[in-house]
Write a protein that holds these residues in place. Structure first.
Motif, PDB file in Angstrom:
ATOM      1  N   ALA A  34     -29.647 -12.510  28.763  1.00  0.00           N
ATOM      2  CA  ALA A  34     -29.298 -11.569  27.686  1.00  0.00           C
ATOM      3  C   ALA A  34     -30.548 -10.814  27.236  1.00  0.00           C
ATOM      4  O   ALA A  34     -30.524  -9.602  27.045  1.00  0.00           O
ATOM      5  N   LYS A  36     -33.247 -10.287  28.955  1.00  0.00           N
ATOM      6  CA  LYS A  36     -33.673  -9.366  30.020  1.00  0.00           C
ATOM      7  C   LYS A  36     -32.857  -8.071  29.933  1.00  0.00           C
ATOM      8  O   LYS A  36     -33.411  -6.982  30.046  1.00  0.00           O
ATOM      9  N   THR A  37     -31.546  -8.228  29.713  1.00  0.00           N
ATOM     10  CA  THR A  37     -30.693  -7.037  29.552  1.00  0.00           C
ATOM     11  C   THR A  37     -31.139  -6.218  28.348  1.00  0.00           C
ATOM     12  O   THR A  37     -31.202  -4.986  28.410  1.00  0.00           O
ATOM     13  N   HIS A  40     -34.402  -4.351  29.007  1.00  0.00           N
ATOM     14  CA  HIS A  40     -34.449  -3.594  30.250  1.00  0.00           C
ATOM     15  C   HIS A  40     -34.637  -2.110  29.956  1.00  0.00           C
ATOM     16  O   HIS A  40     -34.018  -1.564  29.061  1.00  0.00           O
ATOM     17  N   MET A  96     -22.918 -14.400  21.557  1.00  0.00           N
ATOM     18  CA  MET A  96     -23.816 -13.955  22.627  1.00  0.00           C
ATOM     19  C   MET A  96     -23.082 -13.014  23.585  1.00  0.00           C
ATOM     20  O   MET A  96     -23.633 -11.994  24.024  1.00  0.00           O
ATOM     21  N   ALA A  97     -21.829 -13.355  23.889  1.00  0.00           N
ATOM     22  CA  ALA A  97     -21.034 -12.496  24.783  1.00  0.00           C
ATOM     23  C   ALA A  97     -20.777 -11.139  24.139  1.00  0.00           C
ATOM     24  O   ALA A  97     -20.874 -10.102  24.802  1.00  0.00           O
ATOM     25  N   GLY A 100     -23.781  -9.164  24.319  1.00  0.00           N
ATOM     26  CA  GLY A 100     -23.938  -8.678  25.686  1.00  0.00           C
ATOM     27  C   GLY A 100     -23.047  -7.477  25.965  1.00  0.00           C
ATOM     28  O   GLY A 100     -23.487  -6.503  26.569  1.00  0.00           O
ATOM     29  N   ALA A 101     -21.796  -7.529  25.496  1.00  0.00           N
ATOM     30  CA  ALA A 101     -20.865  -6.424  25.712  1.00  0.00           C
ATOM     31  C   ALA A 101     -21.413  -5.150  25.068  1.00  0.00           C
ATOM     32  O   ALA A 101     -21.329  -4.061  25.631  1.00  0.00           O
ATOM     33  N   VAL A 104     -24.332  -3.895  27.315  1.00  0.00           N
ATOM     34  CA  VAL A 104     -23.965  -3.390  28.639  1.00  0.00           C
ATOM     35  C   VAL A 104     -23.551  -1.931  28.549  1.00  0.00           C
ATOM     36  O   VAL A 104     -23.833  -1.135  29.435  1.00  0.00           O
ATOM     37  N   PHE A 105     -22.898  -1.571  27.430  1.00  0.00           N
ATOM     38  CA  PHE A 105     -22.453  -0.187  27.262  1.00  0.00           C
ATOM     39  C   PHE A 105     -23.625   0.784  27.086  1.00  0.00           C
ATOM     40  O   PHE A 105     -24.614   0.460  26.470  1.00  0.00           O
TER      41      PHE A 105
ATOM     42  N   ILE B  47     -20.648 -15.840  31.137  1.00  0.00           N
ATOM     43  CA  ILE B  47     -21.381 -14.874  30.317  1.00  0.00           C
ATOM     44  C   ILE B  47     -22.700 -14.514  31.005  1.00  0.00           C
ATOM     45  O   ILE B  47     -23.064 -13.337  31.115  1.00  0.00           O
ATOM     46  N   PHE B  51     -24.142 -10.780  32.423  1.00  0.00           N
ATOM     47  CA  PHE B  51     -25.481 -10.193  32.263  1.00  0.00           C
ATOM     48  C   PHE B  51     -26.117  -9.924  33.632  1.00  0.00           C
ATOM     49  O   PHE B  51     -26.761  -8.897  33.839  1.00  0.00           O
ATOM     50  N   GLN B  55     -27.595  -6.540  35.291  1.00  0.00           N
ATOM     51  CA  GLN B  55     -29.028  -6.419  35.543  1.00  0.00           C
ATOM     52  C   GLN B  55     -29.394  -6.274  37.014  1.00  0.00           C
ATOM     53  O   GLN B  55     -30.283  -5.522  37.371  1.00  0.00           O
ATOM     54  N   LEU B  70     -18.115  -6.526  31.816  1.00  0.00           N
ATOM     55  CA  LEU B  70     -17.241  -6.773  30.660  1.00  0.00           C
ATOM     56  C   LEU B  70     -16.149  -7.780  31.007  1.00  0.00           C
ATOM     57  O   LEU B  70     -15.778  -8.612  30.177  1.00  0.00           O
ATOM     58  N   LEU B  73     -17.799 -11.152  30.851  1.00  0.00           N
ATOM     59  CA  LEU B  73     -18.084 -11.526  29.458  1.00  0.00           C
ATOM     60  C   LEU B  73     -16.786 -11.900  28.734  1.00  0.00           C
ATOM     61  O   LEU B  73     -16.737 -12.897  27.998  1.00  0.00           O
TER      62      LEU B  73
END
Lengths: 105, 130
Positions: A34, A36-37, A40, A96-97, A100-101, A104-105, B47, B51, B55, B70, B73
């Motif tokens: 997470a 790292k994302t 990034h 956390m998810a 992350g969502a 990601v967007f 999850i 990621f 990545q 998504l 996730l």
């Protein structure tokens, strides 16, 4: 009452303790990915906030696991896992998810 | 669905669980806890996979990459919520001396993972050609 007498030959508390450790490890891997994302492509305000949030969630999970591990390590018959604890662990994962969502967007 | 809502209330009210039935052998409760943790690890792996897709597949088209990430996730969130729900249902069944609840979820998750894996194969093949 000595520990040897009350010891469960199936080592259930020990196995449960190790299961918590494995789960903490899995959560560490997820948190590292997470972060790292989040970081990034350069450092941005959103990235740093998301990174900090993931750190906090990971720490919260670590504390929960540590609390439970200590309860299981006691000599007496261990308490049943409190639903509050289970829910808190789940909420850390879900948060956390969601984090992350958003990233990601 | 109503059952689920009642269960959600119980997640936050542990003392109500203790009022029902009798306390089972602590080893059964610990086994139930380990099953819960195994499902939680599955959720964390999903999850983490989400990621990782985001990545480590940067050459993928945006829609595919975000869609897969998504989906993973979302599967992780579902898996973790179901983990705590199933744990609670098992705990209550044990206290009341009933049969443990059955679940379609493992089969469902297996099918979803298979579909995502197939999608990955397609994505990798298409990605290489492009």
């Amino acid at each position: 009452m000595s520990t040897a007498e009350t010891r469960d030959p199936g080592l259930q508390p020990e196995r449960t303790r190790l299961a918590w450790r494995r789960t903490t490890l899995a959560s560490t891997v997820a948190a590292v990915l997470a972060m790292k994302t989040a970081l990034h492509g350069g450092v941005s305000a959103v990235g740093v906030v998301a990174c900090a949030l993931c750190c906090v969630l990971w720490l919260a999970f670590l504390l929960l696991a540590h609390h439970r591990i200590r309860a299981l390590a006691a000599d007496t018959v261990p308490e049943v896992l409190a639903p509050r604890h289970a829910t808190a662990a789940i909420l850390c994962t879900v948060a956390m998810a969601v984090c992350g969502a958003a990233l990601v967007f | 669905m109503i059952d689920f809502a009642r269960n959600v209330r119980l997640w936050f009210a542990p003392e109500q669980v203790r009022e029902e039935g009798h306390t089972p052998d602590y080893r059964f409760s610990l086994a139930n806890e380990r099953t819960f943790l195994a499902w939680l690890r599955t959720a964390l792996a999903l999850i983490g996979g989400g990621f990782a897709v985001d990545q480590f597949l940067p050459d993928l088209r945006w829609a595919w990459r975000v869609g897969l990430a998504l989906a993973l996730l979302g599967a992780g969130v579902l898996c973790s919520l179901r983990a705590v729900n199933h744990w609670m249902r098992c705990e209550r069944a044990m206290r009341r001396g009933e049969d443990l609840p059955v679940s379609r979820f493992p089969a469902l998750l297996g099918v979803v993972v298979a579909i995502v894996a197939l999608a990955m194969v397609v994505v990798v093949l298409v990605g290489w050609e492009g």
